[in-house]
Design an enzyme around this catalytic site. Structure first.
Site, PDB file in Angstrom:
ATOM      1  N   ASP A 150      -8.297 -25.612 -10.783  1.00  0.00           N
ATOM      2  CA  ASP A 150      -9.498 -25.853 -11.594  1.00  0.00           C
ATOM      3  C   ASP A 150     -10.706 -25.432 -10.779  1.00  0.00           C
ATOM      4  O   ASP A 150     -10.659 -25.474  -9.544  1.00  0.00           O
ATOM      5  CB  ASP A 150      -9.663 -27.342 -11.927  1.00  0.00           C
ATOM      6  CG  ASP A 150     -10.258 -28.110 -10.754  1.00  0.00           C
ATOM      7  OD1 ASP A 150      -9.514 -28.409  -9.805  1.00  0.00           O
ATOM      8  OD2 ASP A 150     -11.476 -28.375 -10.756  1.00  0.00           O
ATOM      9  N   CYS A 187     -13.155  -9.489 -24.708  1.00  0.00           N
ATOM     10  CA  CYS A 187     -13.860 -10.727 -25.063  1.00  0.00           C
ATOM     11  C   CYS A 187     -14.991 -10.435 -26.049  1.00  0.00           C
ATOM     12  O   CYS A 187     -15.455  -9.306 -26.176  1.00  0.00           O
ATOM     13  CB  CYS A 187     -14.379 -11.442 -23.810  1.00  0.00           C
ATOM     14  SG  CYS A 187     -15.993 -10.897 -23.219  1.00  0.00           S
ATOM     15  N   HIS A 217     -17.423 -14.435 -21.150  1.00  0.00           N
ATOM     16  CA  HIS A 217     -16.812 -13.312 -20.437  1.00  0.00           C
ATOM     17  C   HIS A 217     -16.124 -13.774 -19.154  1.00  0.00           C
ATOM     18  O   HIS A 217     -14.992 -13.366 -18.859  1.00  0.00           O
ATOM     19  CB  HIS A 217     -17.826 -12.213 -20.098  1.00  0.00           C
ATOM     20  CG  HIS A 217     -17.232 -11.248 -19.120  1.00  0.00           C
ATOM     21  ND1 HIS A 217     -16.378 -10.241 -19.499  1.00  0.00           N
ATOM     22  CD2 HIS A 217     -17.283 -11.205 -17.755  1.00  0.00           C
ATOM     23  CE1 HIS A 217     -15.934  -9.616 -18.416  1.00  0.00           C
ATOM     24  NE2 HIS A 217     -16.480 -10.180 -17.350  1.00  0.00           N
ATOM     25  N   CYS A 257     -18.098  -8.656 -24.468  1.00  0.00           N
ATOM     26  CA  CYS A 257     -17.975  -7.226 -24.150  1.00  0.00           C
ATOM     27  C   CYS A 257     -17.773  -6.374 -25.401  1.00  0.00           C
ATOM     28  O   CYS A 257     -18.138  -5.195 -25.409  1.00  0.00           O
ATOM     29  CB  CYS A 257     -16.834  -7.012 -23.154  1.00  0.00           C
ATOM     30  SG  CYS A 257     -17.222  -7.685 -21.525  1.00  0.00           S
ATOM     31  N   ASP A 295      -9.689 -35.871 -13.436  1.00  0.00           N
ATOM     32  CA  ASP A 295      -9.665 -36.174 -12.005  1.00  0.00           C
ATOM     33  C   ASP A 295      -9.867 -37.680 -11.845  1.00  0.00           C
ATOM     34  O   ASP A 295     -10.106 -38.393 -12.820  1.00  0.00           O
ATOM     35  CB  ASP A 295     -10.716 -35.344 -11.262  1.00  0.00           C
ATOM     36  CG  ASP A 295     -12.133 -35.728 -11.640  1.00  0.00           C
ATOM     37  OD1 ASP A 295     -12.320 -36.651 -12.458  1.00  0.00           O
ATOM     38  OD2 ASP A 295     -13.067 -35.096 -11.125  1.00  0.00           O
ATOM     39  N   CYS A 303     -12.651  -4.845 -21.600  1.00  0.00           N
ATOM     40  CA  CYS A 303     -12.549  -6.297 -21.806  1.00  0.00           C
ATOM     41  C   CYS A 303     -12.614  -6.577 -23.302  1.00  0.00           C
ATOM     42  O   CYS A 303     -13.482  -6.060 -23.999  1.00  0.00           O
ATOM     43  CB  CYS A 303     -13.665  -7.041 -21.076  1.00  0.00           C
ATOM     44  SG  CYS A 303     -13.598  -8.828 -21.331  1.00  0.00           S
TER      45      CYS A 303
HETATM   46 ZN    ZN Z   1     -15.785  -9.493 -21.399  1.00  0.00          ZN
END
Ligand code: ZN
Length: 376
Positions: A265, A305, A334, A308, A92, A303
């Protein structure tokens, strides 16, 4: 250099699927950029960001200018090498941070004079300095310095910001030296349609590699933000990438993409993690709640990730209350996984021209506040 190509436009709205080719890889759009304020996406490593599918991140010029200083980052070989991030980086201009963090600021056509929030030292930030600092950082995309009025602001003040932002945009273009760095202009105009139009026309007539819509998501009601997008986006050239600054709540992402915006963003995923909150398809989940003390299921079933796949709500709740740094890391991972997957699903829907059906399904899933505390 930067190249942008629209692959497909929705048959029912201005939503579009595109690809942004940067010197540091290809980014499919619509895309969300995690924010690395201090050249670090808080508590998440670059390797984890890559695994989560992030292709582009944002770093803050104001912060890096004050600490460690652009000369340190240039000596390190640029921001990509300094922070070991191989993907694309957008910096930025510092305009927003100077306004929100700098003390005793005074804006004139010359630039903005302010005192550092770190040590009180005095600085004059000019359009030319914003270009020079970002060229030293070596980001793929640099933003023009804009005059950001606070919200709410009187119309006269916003009109002044539109005029000054255009003046600064011309100086930004003249100061541009690095051919491997793209420059984006910023449209201001607050919540006034006539000022938005005036700003869009003046900034696009200067000619940038992409265009950002600034001065929204600063506290105005959402319908007002959407009205301003309806006014502004059609005035931006279709072949250039469009960026809505400071937006990361899923419903606003849907509404802005529907209106033709490509990149976003926001600090939201990592900020709400610090407040013990997880983002899910059903809405926010307050992990610190007593309700999860014996809940050994993951934050979100299905999920993929790391969090998880391995950790329970009860464990994450415990880490939050014990103030363990790992808890913040796992929640941030997550939340970023959730939001980056949300954008990937959105792109898949656009590829099949099923954006509206997909958006309706997303809305139907959210019970109550889809998002987390606050906006932006
Ligand atoms: Zn997750």
């Amino acid at each position: 250099m930067l190249e942008f190509r629209v692959i497909k436009t929705s048959s029912r709205s201005r939503a579009r699927l595109g690809v942004l080719q940067t010197p540091h890889g290809e980014v499919m759009t619509p895309a969300f950029m995690p924010v690395g304020t201090q050249a670090s996406v808080k508590s998440v490593s670059p390797r984890e960001l890559l695994e989560l599918g992030a292709g582009i991140i944002l770093a803050n010029t104001y912060h890096l200018y004050l600490r460690p200083g652009p000369e340190v980052i240039a000596a390190a070989g640029g921001l990509h090498r300094f922070m070991a991030w191989p993907g694309a980086i957008l910096t930025d201009s510092g305009g927003y941070q100077v306004m929100s963090l700098g003390a005793l600021r005074r804006v004139t056509d010359a630039g903005v004079r302010f005192r550092s929030h770190i040590d009180g030292s005095e600085h004059l930030f000019t359009p030319e300095l914003a270009v020079a600092v970002q060229e030293a950082l070596g980001s793929d995309i640099a933003m023009a310095l804009d005059d950001v009025p606070s919200y709410p602001a009187a119309k006269e003040r916003v009109a002044e910001s539109v005029r000054r932002t255009a003046l600064w945009a011309e100086r930004t273009r003249l100061a541009h030296k690095r051919q491997d760095q793209a420059q984006f202009g910023i449209i201001q105009g607050g919540v006034w349609a006539d000022l938005r139009r005036e700003s869009a026309i003046s900034i696009t007539s200067i000619g940038f590699d992409g265009y950002a819509i600034g001065g929204l998501s600063v506290g105005e009601p959402k319908p007002m933000m959407y009205d301003m997008l309806d006014v502004t986006v059609p005035l931006l050239p279709a072949e250039k990438v469009r960026y809505l600054m400071g937006v990361g709540t899923p419903d606003v992402l849907v509404e802005a993409v529907r209106r033709g915006v490509d990149i976003f963003d926001c600090v939201l995923p990592t900020r709400v993690a610090r407040h013990g909150m997880a983002m899910t398809k059903k809405g926010r989940l307050v992990i610190k709640s007593r309700a999860y003390a014996y809940d050994f299921s993951p934050i979100e079933e299905g999920c993929t990730c790391y969090t998880c796949q391995n950790f329970s709500r009860a464990y994450l709740r415990h880490l939050y209350h014990a103030q363990e740094g790992l808890g913040l890391r796992l929640l941030s991972i997550h939340n970023l996984a959730y939001l980056l997957r949300f954008m990937a699903e959105m792109r898949a829907a656009l590829a099949d021209d099923e954006f509206e059906a997909w958006a309706a399904e997303a809305y139907a899933g959210w019970t109550g506040d889809p998002l987390g505390p606050g906006e932006g």
